[in-house]
Design a protein around this motif. Structure first.
Motif, PDB file in Angstrom:
ATOM      1  N   THR A 195       0.833  -1.207   0.000  1.00  0.00           N
ATOM      2  CA  THR A 195       0.000   0.000   0.000  1.00  0.00           C
ATOM      3  C   THR A 195       0.867   1.257   0.000  1.00  0.00           C
ATOM      4  N   GLY A 196       0.232   2.374  -0.281  1.00  0.00           N
ATOM      5  CA  GLY A 196       0.888   3.651  -0.058  1.00  0.00           C
ATOM      6  C   GLY A 196       1.199   3.814   1.422  1.00  0.00           C
ATOM      7  N   CYS A 197       2.049   4.785   1.736  1.00  0.00           N
ATOM      8  CA  CYS A 197       2.537   4.906   3.112  1.00  0.00           C
ATOM      9  C   CYS A 197       1.500   5.527   4.041  1.00  0.00           C
ATOM     10  N   THR A 198       1.628   5.154   5.329  1.00  0.00           N
ATOM     11  CA  THR A 198       0.806   5.733   6.379  1.00  0.00           C
ATOM     12  C   THR A 198       1.711   6.142   7.531  1.00  0.00           C
ATOM     13  N   HIS A 199       1.402   7.271   8.174  1.00  0.00           N
ATOM     14  CA  HIS A 199       2.288   7.824   9.205  1.00  0.00           C
ATOM     15  C   HIS A 199       1.977   7.238  10.582  1.00  0.00           C
ATOM     16  N   VAL A 200       3.063   7.025  11.355  1.00  0.00           N
ATOM     17  CA  VAL A 200       2.948   6.363  12.651  1.00  0.00           C
ATOM     18  C   VAL A 200       2.736   7.347  13.796  1.00  0.00           C
ATOM     19  N   GLN A 201       2.931   8.640  13.527  1.00  0.00           N
ATOM     20  CA  GLN A 201       2.680   9.696  14.512  1.00  0.00           C
ATOM     21  C   GLN A 201       2.029  10.881  13.795  1.00  0.00           C
ATOM     22  N   PRO A 202       1.257  11.694  14.520  1.00  0.00           N
ATOM     23  CA  PRO A 202       0.598  12.828  13.864  1.00  0.00           C
ATOM     24  C   PRO A 202       1.573  13.769  13.151  1.00  0.00           C
ATOM     25  N   ILE A 220       4.623   1.605   6.254  1.00  0.00           N
ATOM     26  CA  ILE A 220       4.532   2.556   7.365  1.00  0.00           C
ATOM     27  C   ILE A 220       5.794   3.413   7.419  1.00  0.00           C
ATOM     28  N   PHE A 221       5.608   4.654   7.864  1.00  0.00           N
ATOM     29  CA  PHE A 221       6.741   5.572   7.874  1.00  0.00           C
ATOM     30  C   PHE A 221       6.497   6.749   8.800  1.00  0.00           C
ATOM     31  N   HIS A 222       7.538   7.541   8.968  1.00  0.00           N
ATOM     32  CA  HIS A 222       7.448   8.872   9.548  1.00  0.00           C
ATOM     33  C   HIS A 222       8.166   9.772   8.561  1.00  0.00           C
ATOM     34  N   ALA A 223       7.523  10.837   8.106  1.00  0.00           N
ATOM     35  CA  ALA A 223       8.096  11.659   7.054  1.00  0.00           C
ATOM     36  C   ALA A 223       9.325  12.445   7.498  1.00  0.00           C
ATOM     37  N   GLY A 224       9.543  12.574   8.806  1.00  0.00           N
ATOM     38  CA  GLY A 224      10.735  13.265   9.282  1.00  0.00           C
ATOM     39  C   GLY A 224      10.804  14.685   8.766  1.00  0.00           C
ATOM     40  N   ASN A 225      11.961  15.065   8.204  1.00  0.00           N
ATOM     41  CA  ASN A 225      12.125  16.460   7.770  1.00  0.00           C
ATOM     42  C   ASN A 225      11.326  16.802   6.517  1.00  0.00           C
ATOM     43  N   LYS A 226      10.625  15.811   5.949  1.00  0.00           N
ATOM     44  CA  LYS A 226       9.744  16.079   4.806  1.00  0.00           C
ATOM     45  C   LYS A 226       8.269  16.117   5.205  1.00  0.00           C
ATOM     46  N   ALA A 227       8.015  16.144   6.500  1.00  0.00           N
ATOM     47  CA  ALA A 227       6.626  16.276   6.956  1.00  0.00           C
ATOM     48  C   ALA A 227       6.082  17.637   6.540  1.00  0.00           C
ATOM     49  N   GLU A 244       9.912   7.287  21.732  1.00  0.00           N
ATOM     50  CA  GLU A 244       8.474   7.334  21.447  1.00  0.00           C
ATOM     51  C   GLU A 244       8.200   6.980  19.987  1.00  0.00           C
ATOM     52  N   VAL A 245       9.049   7.442  19.077  1.00  0.00           N
ATOM     53  CA  VAL A 245       8.862   7.115  17.655  1.00  0.00           C
ATOM     54  C   VAL A 245       9.040   5.609  17.439  1.00  0.00           C
ATOM     55  N   ILE A 246      10.048   5.037  18.077  1.00  0.00           N
ATOM     56  CA  ILE A 246      10.286   3.588  17.955  1.00  0.00           C
ATOM     57  C   ILE A 246       9.056   2.821  18.430  1.00  0.00           C
ATOM     58  N   HIS A 247       8.509   3.242  19.566  1.00  0.00           N
ATOM     59  CA  HIS A 247       7.299   2.600  20.102  1.00  0.00           C
ATOM     60  C   HIS A 247       6.134   2.768  19.129  1.00  0.00           C
ATOM     61  N   ALA A 248       6.042   3.932  18.489  1.00  0.00           N
ATOM     62  CA  ALA A 248       4.947   4.194  17.546  1.00  0.00           C
ATOM     63  C   ALA A 248       5.008   3.250  16.345  1.00  0.00           C
ATOM     64  N   PHE A 249       6.208   2.941  15.857  1.00  0.00           N
ATOM     65  CA  PHE A 249       6.324   1.975  14.770  1.00  0.00           C
ATOM     66  C   PHE A 249       5.806   0.609  15.220  1.00  0.00           C
ATOM     67  N   GLY A 250       6.101   0.231  16.452  1.00  0.00           N
ATOM     68  CA  GLY A 250       5.587  -1.034  16.960  1.00  0.00           C
ATOM     69  C   GLY A 250       4.077  -1.040  17.085  1.00  0.00           C
ATOM     70  N   GLU A 251       3.515   0.059  17.595  1.00  0.00           N
ATOM     71  CA  GLU A 251       2.070   0.148  17.759  1.00  0.00           C
ATOM     72  C   GLU A 251       1.355   0.106  16.401  1.00  0.00           C
ATOM     73  N   THR A 252       1.914   0.755  15.407  1.00  0.00           N
ATOM     74  CA  THR A 252       1.299   0.720  14.082  1.00  0.00           C
ATOM     75  C   THR A 252       1.385  -0.676  13.487  1.00  0.00           C
ATOM     76  N   THR A 253       2.445  -1.391  13.787  1.00  0.00           N
ATOM     77  CA  THR A 253       2.550  -2.789  13.352  1.00  0.00           C
ATOM     78  C   THR A 253       1.447  -3.629  13.982  1.00  0.00           C
ATOM     79  N   ARG A 254       1.191  -3.401  15.260  1.00  0.00           N
ATOM     80  CA  ARG A 254       0.093  -4.118  15.933  1.00  0.00           C
ATOM     81  C   ARG A 254      -1.239  -3.812  15.254  1.00  0.00           C
TER      82      ARG A 254
END
Length: 377
Positions: free
Chosen positions: A60-67, A105-112, A151-161
């Motif tokens: 799928t296209g990407c989805t963000h793990v944090q707002p 899944i991703f976090h856009a980082g400096n491209k948010a 917190e970001v690391i945990h967010a990747f895990g939560e999105t995996t769940r």
């Protein structure tokens, strides 16, 4: 079927037992088409259902793990349990053609996108100004604190769940395209002096911690075989940026960490070469050679025709990822398989857009994209 394309239709089995009916993968493509509350729209459901009947695997296209990790307008979200019904709607649509589906899944980082992140707070590995892109403005991001990194690391895990609960067959970490995972791995964008930056080992710490967290979640929550993939951009154009020698180490560490595949995102899978190339070998040839069959290799990048895909597989790709070809011709796989490759549509006819089930916002992006697509009135 043309015998030149037999390799496209050989089955493939991952080490965890998940079997694909062929070697053609639907690329992870942003649709810019979620609802305004970041849930999957009916238009996206139609878009996926129209394109998944023939492929062996859907990403799928990407989805963000944090707002604050959103990289595109109208990008569907996965950072909270309230999005699980939306994710399930996507999983059901993407699986409707009978192929397994992987959630990227991703976090856009400096491209948010500053306008869509809470308080405009764009974050990265370090405060290094970014270049403007067609989708994100140039910004000076804020350096993440140690606690925020955890917190970001945990967010990747939560999105995996959530992906597991929503019925996906796997997840792909988007570590490419200069998003947060690559922000940390890049010697240009990561200027930190703590345990998360500096040396190559320290720059690897964040992506490997994300993988470890996600593997723990998979082990604790998945009751069926579940794929974990990782997408890379092999190098960066900036002076002092990421180069292949570091990416080789990343690939080795990804394999040691137990990923199920490595997915190279390339401008042109058949011809693109490294920034500092000293010989005639392409990224694809170098990566396949380095991986040496330790894990499956996927690659995306300008493979449009059946000949392109066949060549990629002949060069050692295990799975070939196609994107634009499926936008212009949703029945691409079926037409190749039935010997009708001459009937594959390579342009978008404006009068036929409704038949292609292209979301209105995606169609708008395509029209504004210049050379990406050939459009006929």
């Amino acid at each position: 079927m043309n015998t030149n394309y037999k390799n496209l239709f050989a089955s493939f089995t991952f080490k965890n037992g998940i079997t694909l009916r062929n070697r053609v993968v639907m690329a992870p493509m942003t649709t810019w088409a979620s609802n305004d509350d970041y849930t999957i729209s009916d238009d996206e459901v139609k878009y996926y259902k129209r394109r998944v009947k023939g492929v062996g695997l859907v990403i799928t296209g990407c989805t963000h793990v944090q707002p604050n990790g959103i990289g595109f307008t109208n990008e569907f979200a996965a950072y909270d349990d309230r999005f699980i019904p939306s994710l399930r709607k996507l999983a059901d649509a993407a699986k409707s053609g009978g192929a397994p589906v992987v959630l990227q899944i991703f976090h856009a980082g400096n491209k948010a996108l500053p306008d869509l992140t809470p308080n405009g707070d764009v974050v990265s590995s370090s405060a290094v100004e970014t270049e403007a892109t067609g989708f994100a403005p140039s910004v000076m991001p804020r350096e993440l604190s140690h606690d925020e990194i955890l917190e970001v690391i945990h967010a990747f895990g939560e999105t995996t769940r959530r992906a597991i609960e929503a019925g996906f067959d796997g997840v792909e970490i988007h570590g490419a395209h200069g998003f947060l995972l690559q922000n940390f791995f890049s010697p240009f964008f990561n200027r930190r002096e703590d345990q998360w930056g500096g040396s190559l080992e320290n720059r690897l710490r964040f992506p490997l911690a994300v993988i470890k967290e996600m593997k723990n979640v998979i082990e604790n929550h998945a009751t069926e075989p579940f794929i974990l993939g990782y997408r890379i951009s092999p190098d960066e154009h900036q002076e002092g940026g990421l180069r292949m020698k570091d990416s080789y180490v990343l690939i080795d560490r990804l394999i040691e960490a137990g990923v199920d595949y490595v997915h190279a995102s390339l401008a042109d899978a058949l011809s693109s070469k490294p920034v500092d190339s000293q010989d005639k070998k392409t990224y694809l040839e170098l990566i396949v050679e380095h991986v040496n069959s330790r894990v499956p290799v996927l690659a995306a990048g300008s493979m449009v025709t059946p000949d392109d895909v066949a060549k990629g597989l002949d060069k050692g790709l295990n799975l070939a990822v196609i994107g634009h070809a499926l936008i212009t011709e949703p029945d691409w796989v079926e037409k190749v398989q039935s010997g009708q490759e001459s009937e594959i549509q390579t342009t978008i006819k404006a009068s036929k857009v409704s038949e292609l089930e292209l979301p209105e916002k995606l169609w708008g992006v395509i029209q504004a994209s210049g050379p990406w697509f050939m459009i006929e009135e």
